[in-house]
Design an enzyme around this catalytic site. Structure first.
Site: not given
Ligand SMILES: [Zn+2]
Lengths: 135, 401
Positions: B82, B218-219, B348
């Site tokens: 990430c 959560c992303s 994301h």
């Protein structure tokens, strides 16, 4: 042959030692004391290349956990994933033999190693897994 | 003395679903946008660093060049979980800082809309009827779900729970409130994948993924790209006043990995490498946490945002809950955090994230953030973490011109 095969057991991972008193065993760096559960090329802490086997305490304390309710296909849910502090050595394991909810699993809870059957293969070998249960 | 470096042009695409655009389309949109924003072209670039994790071995940077300009410059295809976007940017910054080139382009792009759970599962579960030990642990069957979890939601849930064990239990509600903040912030961001406000009850009663993270905590997997043009100070001084005025100074650019410590191979330690990166960054920039007008940090899960308040030293050690409960990280608080909506709401698209968060900061420092402008913003910090681990921290300052 069928008799011996029927009684054969294999641990889920090679750092689980079966027998009368099942326990985990780590590779300890003879130079700095860092402990690892996997096959090592060298020590991640000091880069030393000499290791010895050490037994890990079978009782410990839950330092962190989560209750997984969504997982990759083929992974049965729910389950409790946790980090257990076993006398100063951190161990990754599931919390078993207790309902998987925040009322039954608590930070700081005392737990002990427990084993269970993962089933038997075509050659009659039984795989044995481990987790930690409330002590 | 190494060159000072500036962001000359920067952009992000709308995050969300882009079914009609492929990876190269999205990357090209961001790259051309960043070049246009900086008033330069591919022919001015001395280096290209490109990140796309889902096709990390495909030579994405060269594919992009084939669409926007094959000028023969070196391409660095980077992959760092990430932190891939931040790594691409840092690669260009190092090249410019060293004096090898005076301008370069960093691009990060990901197509993730509809992707399910990331991480976990391990090797395919077979119906093999013979227990055969394999791998570094001699496992006879995949261990995900049998010995803890390999998936991201549960891993980062444990990161947050561990913080609670160390400094005093953190309630499910506190974690959910962090998510409430970021979803509320996203309503002002037209480029966010999701811009719906949720009530605390809605967040807490949504589908549980890995306790204490429910789905909105959560992303959000989505498509998106971001790109930045980096320029040396000496080159910048030859450009127009308008370009100099909009340029944003990169006061610190840091990348770290996780140093060995007990337990770090049991549960990834996302704390120490973030703290190390932040320390170096504050030192490089000559600023402290109190000087920050806004922070974009890696809230891949609500449980992660909490620990990074502490890791980035926005609060005293152990004080993350008090910091949050004081209202500090809300957009009208003393240290606004994730005014973009964060990964939970803005989305994301992995490799884009580490440049998109820089864009958010630059947008405010330039005074161009419209409805969500943090008034008078002069200094901002952008943080990403890739599990494995890699941490990128950049501190940005408004141009003095
Ligand atoms: Zn060692």
């Amino acid at each position: 042959m069928t008799d011996t095969a029927a009684s054969a057991q294999v641990p889920l991972v090679n750092y689980l030692v079966l027998g009368d008193r099942p326990h985990l065993v780590a590779n300890q760096c003879t130079n700095c004391g860092a402990r690892f559960f996997d096959r090592r090329n060298a020590c991640a802490s000091c880069s030393g290349t000499s290791f010895e086997k050490v037994d890990i305490a079978t009782e410990g304390e839950v330092r962190s956990f989560t209750i997984v309710t969504l997982a990759a296909p083929g992974v049965p849910v729910p389950f409790v994933a946790a980090v257990i502090d076993c006398g100063g050595t951190s161990v990754r394991a599931n919390i078993i033999n207790t309902p998987p909810d925040p009322d039954h699993v608590k930070l700081g809870m005392r737990v002990r190693l427990a084993t269970y059957s993962l089933g038997t293969d075509d050659q009659g070998t039984e795989a044995i897994g481990f987790g930690f249960e409330p002590a | 003395m190494a060159e000072n470096v500036y962001i000359l042009g920067i952009t992000m695409t709308k995050f969300g679903k882009h079914p009609d655009k492929d990876t190269v389309d999205l990357g090209a949109e961001a790259a051309l946008g960043a070049l246009r924003d900086g008033g330069v072209t591919m022919h001015d670039m001395g280096i290209l660093a490109a990140g796309n994790l889902m096709n990390a071995s495909s030579g994405f940077g060269q594919q992009l060049q084939k669409q926007i300009g094959q000028t023969g410059i070196p391409v660095y295809n980077v992959a760092n979980a990430c932190a891939t976007g931040a790594t691409a940017l840092r690669t260009v910054i190092m090249a410019v800082k060293s004096g090898e080139v005076d301008m370069g382009l960093a691009v990060g792009v990901e197509k993730l809309a509809g992707a399910g759970l990331l991480g976990g599962g391990g090797r395919a579960k077979s119906d093999a009827k013979v227990w055969e030990p394999s791998g570094r642990f001699g496992a006879v069957t995949p261990t995900d779900g049998r010995i803890g979890t390999d998936a991201m939601p549960g891993t980062f849930a444990q990161v947050g729970m561990e913080y609670g064990h160390k400094y005093g239990e953190v309630s499910f509600e506190t974690f959910a409130k962090i998510s409430e903040k970021n979803h509320a912030h996203s309503t002002l961001n037209p480029l966010a994948a999701y811009s719906k406000r949720f009530t605390l009850e809605e967040i807490m009663n949504d589908m549980m993924i890995a306790y204490p993270n429910t789905r909105p905590m959560c992303s959000a997997n989505c498509d998106g790209a971001a790109a930045a043009v980096v320029v040396s100070e000496s080159k910048l001084r030859t450009l127009s006043l308008e370009q100099q005025r909009r340029a944003i100074k990169v006061s610190a650019s840091v990348l770290t990995t996780d140093p060995y410590e007990e337990a770090c191979q049991i549960l990834p330690n996302v704390n120490t490498l973030t703290r190390n990166a932040a320390k170096i960054a504050y030192e490089q920039a000559g600023v402290g946490p109190d000087d920050l007008d806004l922070v974009e940090l890696h809230d891949c899960f609500a449980t992660a945002e909490l620990v990074h308040y502490d890791n980035l030293m926005l609060c005293p050690e152990g004080g993350a809950v008090d910091f949050f409960e004081s209202g500090a990280p809300w957009r009208d608080g003393s240290t606004p955090v994730n005014v973009s909506g964060g990964l939970q709401s803005k989305g994301h698209p992995i490799s884009a994230t580490g440049i998109a968060n820089i864009w958010e900061i630059c947008h405010h420092l330039r005074g161009e953030a419209g409805d969500r402008q943090i008034e008078g913003a002069k200094v901002g910090l952008a943080h990403v973490i890739g599990l494995g681990s890699a941490c990128g921290v950049h501190i940005l300052e408004k141009s003095a011109v």
